[in-house]
Design an enzyme around this catalytic site. Structure first.
Site, PDB file in Angstrom:
ATOM      1  N   SER A   1       0.847  -1.188   0.000  1.00  0.00           N
ATOM      2  CA  SER A   1       0.000   0.000   0.000  1.00  0.00           C
ATOM      3  C   SER A   1       0.883   1.238   0.000  1.00  0.00           C
ATOM      4  CB  SER A   1      -0.941  -0.011   1.202  1.00  0.00           C
ATOM      5  OG  SER A   1      -0.197  -0.082   2.400  1.00  0.00           O
ATOM      6  N   CYS A   2       0.314   2.328  -0.467  1.00  0.00           N
ATOM      7  CA  CYS A   2       1.070   3.580  -0.535  1.00  0.00           C
ATOM      8  C   CYS A   2       1.459   4.012   0.870  1.00  0.00           C
ATOM      9  CB  CYS A   2       0.246   4.667  -1.221  1.00  0.00           C
ATOM     10  SG  CYS A   2       0.338   4.501  -3.008  1.00  0.00           S
TER      11      CYS A   2
END
Length: 68
Positions: A10-11
Site C-alpha cells: 500500500s502507498c
C-alpha cells in the site's frame, strides 16, 4: 530495464520503491502494482521526475512502463 514488483503493497511503499529505483539513473523501468491508488501515485511521481508513463491493465494488475 529495471522491474519492480510492488503488488500487495500500500502507498507510499510503491512510490518509495520507484524513487529508489529511479536513483540508479536508468532510462526505463517497469513497475507492477495491484491497486488504483498506487497506480495513480506512482504515475504522478514518475511524470514529475520527467518520465513518460504507459499503463497496461491485466487481471486487476497494472504494469507501468516508464521511459525517459
Amino acid at each position: 530495464m529495471k522491474k519492480i514488483d510492488a503488488r500487495g503493497l500500500s502507498c507510499p511503499e510503491p512510490v518509495i520503491l520507484t524513487r529508489n529505483a529511479l536513483a540508479s539513473g536508468d532510462s526505463s523501468y517497469e513497475i507492477i502494482v495491484d491497486n488504483n491508488a498506487s497506480k495513480e501515485n506512482v504515475t504522478r511521481f514518475a511524470e514529475h521526475q520527467g518520465y513518460k508513463v504507459q499503463i497496461a491493465e491485466e487481471n486487476g494488475e497494472f504494469t507501468l512502463s516508464l521511459q525517459k
